[in-house]
Enzyme design. Sequence first.
Site, PDB file in Angstrom:
ATOM      1  N   GLU A   2      35.154   1.597  10.488  1.00  0.00           N
ATOM      2  CA  GLU A   2      34.008   0.800  10.085  1.00  0.00           C
ATOM      3  C   GLU A   2      32.879   1.683   9.552  1.00  0.00           C
ATOM      4  O   GLU A   2      32.275   1.386   8.534  1.00  0.00           O
ATOM      5  CB  GLU A   2      33.526  -0.022  11.293  1.00  0.00           C
ATOM      6  CG  GLU A   2      32.261  -0.812  11.071  1.00  0.00           C
ATOM      7  CD  GLU A   2      32.396  -1.845   9.971  1.00  0.00           C
ATOM      8  OE1 GLU A   2      33.538  -2.295   9.733  1.00  0.00           O
ATOM      9  OE2 GLU A   2      31.381  -2.165   9.340  1.00  0.00           O
ATOM     10  N   ASP A   3      32.598   2.760  10.263  1.00  0.00           N
ATOM     11  CA  ASP A   3      31.411   3.552   9.952  1.00  0.00           C
ATOM     12  C   ASP A   3      31.647   4.673   8.948  1.00  0.00           C
ATOM     13  O   ASP A   3      30.708   5.193   8.375  1.00  0.00           O
ATOM     14  CB  ASP A   3      30.846   4.183  11.241  1.00  0.00           C
ATOM     15  CG  ASP A   3      30.320   3.120  12.191  1.00  0.00           C
ATOM     16  OD1 ASP A   3      30.110   1.991  11.710  1.00  0.00           O
ATOM     17  OD2 ASP A   3      30.131   3.419  13.374  1.00  0.00           O
TER      18      ASP A   3
END
Length: 728
Positions: A85-86
Amino acid sequence: MNIAPVTAVIMLDELIKNCQKNLPAVNVELIKKAFDFSAVAHENDTRASNEPYFTHPYAVANILATEIPFDDISVSCALLHDIVEDNMEYSIDTIKKNFGEDIALIVDGLTKIQQLFQGADINQAENYRKLLMSVSKDIRVIVVKFADRLHNMRTIDFLNPEKRKRIAKETLEIYAPLAHRFGLGKLKWELEDLAFKELNKQAYEDIKKKISAKRPEREKYIDKFSDPIVQKIKEYGIKFEISGRPKHLYSIYRKMIKRNKPFEEIYDLFAVRIILEADDVNQCYTAFGIINQIFIPVPDRFKDYIAIPKTNNYQSIHTTVVGPDGELVEVQIRTRKMHDIAEKGVAAHWRYKEGNPAIDKTMSSYVSWIREMIESSGTEDVRKNILENFKLNLYSDEIYVFTPNGDLRRLPLKSTPVDFAFDIHSKIGFHCIGAKVNKKIVPLDTLLHSGDQVEIIISKNQHPNRNWLKFVVTHKAKAEVRKWLNKEDDDLAKTGKELWDKKIKKLKLSFTPQDVAKLYLNLKYENTKQFYKAIAQGKINLDEILSTPQPNKEEKKLPQVNAEFENFTQFARSSGGTLVVGGESTNMLFSYSKCCNPIPGDQVVGFITKGEGIKIHRKNCKSMLQLSEKESEKIISVEWPALENSNFIVGLSLKGEDSPGLLSEVAHQVVTFQNTNIKSINIDTKNSKFEGTVTLFVQNLEHLSRVIDRLRKIKGVYTVTRLENYVQ
Ligand code: MN
């Protein structure tokens, strides 16, 4: 920000120790690899608290090694859960290459959930469905997500107020109920209390203060209550633990709201829990017997969730007795193992499942429940309601009833024979025509009670009807009935449309969609589906509504004119002034054609008749068009006179639900809008519904449509239509 190497060694060491202490089998290499991988991937990230970002996945991993102990795969997933996600450099494929299929699948699910939440409203049913979908692939997706959410809630202080509110709300509405459904009692309480503190700090602090103020008194009483029980149970040589049961703040608050009572009255109830060390159900009943010998039990307050566990697999005996000084005391009795399951639910089952097929079945029941939720949310209409039903079914209390064969079915409180029928099978539900409860015939909306024996009577010709929606409570029954009704409506509408098309063809008429809309609005239907349905049901006589007015028999074949419309046209015409013929106002005799009922504002033409002067028709009037083909020389152009500010008058018909202040709200909305002048307002109320007409001056059609928009936005107003009585 990076973690110092020395610190990292200590951290990893502690995590592995926790895993080895609480998890069944630990692949140390796997955890070490995930730890290192995550530390590197997050080395440049920082949390809102200014700590290195890695502290977050690390804390989540520790929760899964201690508080919700699951397995080494979950711990590894926790370490990896935010990487994709990051971080743009890492994809699910990277995870798959390094950690294999299982872990990649779970991390993928977690990433998808994360994306669902990104600014979007999780309360949207479709998002919710997607959430359930990812969970259904591997139960560990939701377990890791729970740990993630718990840590985020514990460290929420560092976020901005708006984000805090959103996360807290989401936690309370989605994660806490889900945690409950997965039997994670302890996690649910903590999530609820953390969210409660965030959303209503004052109430939270208030209750907290009051509880601690009463603590000494409460502890003294619990001791007084427990002493004789402790003595007696010891005589039986049973190992146990007895304690005052802490109640969490949010549940007290919810009770206060629900019962509309102050804290003092809610909290006067004392609660005690007895946990028996041995994994022996019989000891629970022995302890229960002992308590009843010492204190008088309150009838109807006994619940045996050991014989019949709750849907989330909770087990315990609940009883309420009259304690010293006549105070009521709630007592829960359970074994250590049951207690473990009450607090850790799915995680506890996971641990006990090794080689135990019964528990394997329980595990799969969690997943099949999610699948059922997804499957029954197929159609658009049902999807809209999935969340609402879902929430209802999560928290509701349960009853248990029996089939004629003696099989037990669990249903939510307030279930009816129809809920029962659908619970057995959709086909039984679709055709159920009656029911016997304890061998007596009862209506289908009868409330079932625990212990009832229910038998469903079916008939091939019976089908669900709309009425059932008023009393069914289970998600399944609601969804299936809605689905059926929708299909039935669609089929009818289809038949109706066919009848309509055939008729139109036969009469050689042509209708634009707007024409059809005009027609059904006039007939008081809200949409084409309703209109076609009414045709199929024979509620509309097509011959009647489609008969073309013959020019010479014009007066005889009139559309029905209601009084409301009559009043309006009269008024509109009288305030419209003299008609303008050929650009000049005239004193010629004229009358209004009744086939199309023109009113000021409509585009009109005149038709010269013998004896009746000029007959005014709407420009698009069908019979007018026929006349003009034959006798075009008799057509003259007419116009409504220009009024002051070149306004013209229109009537609007309003319908909706009555509420106080509605009339003044309607008036207010009109008057405050661009110099709109009201000529009259009439509102009739009947059975909390209202019907009204507003006559007003507008400058042009655009002005009119903006006024209509405004009126439609008033709460309780369902339809606003132009008052006309013209059927083409
Ligand atoms: Mn996270």
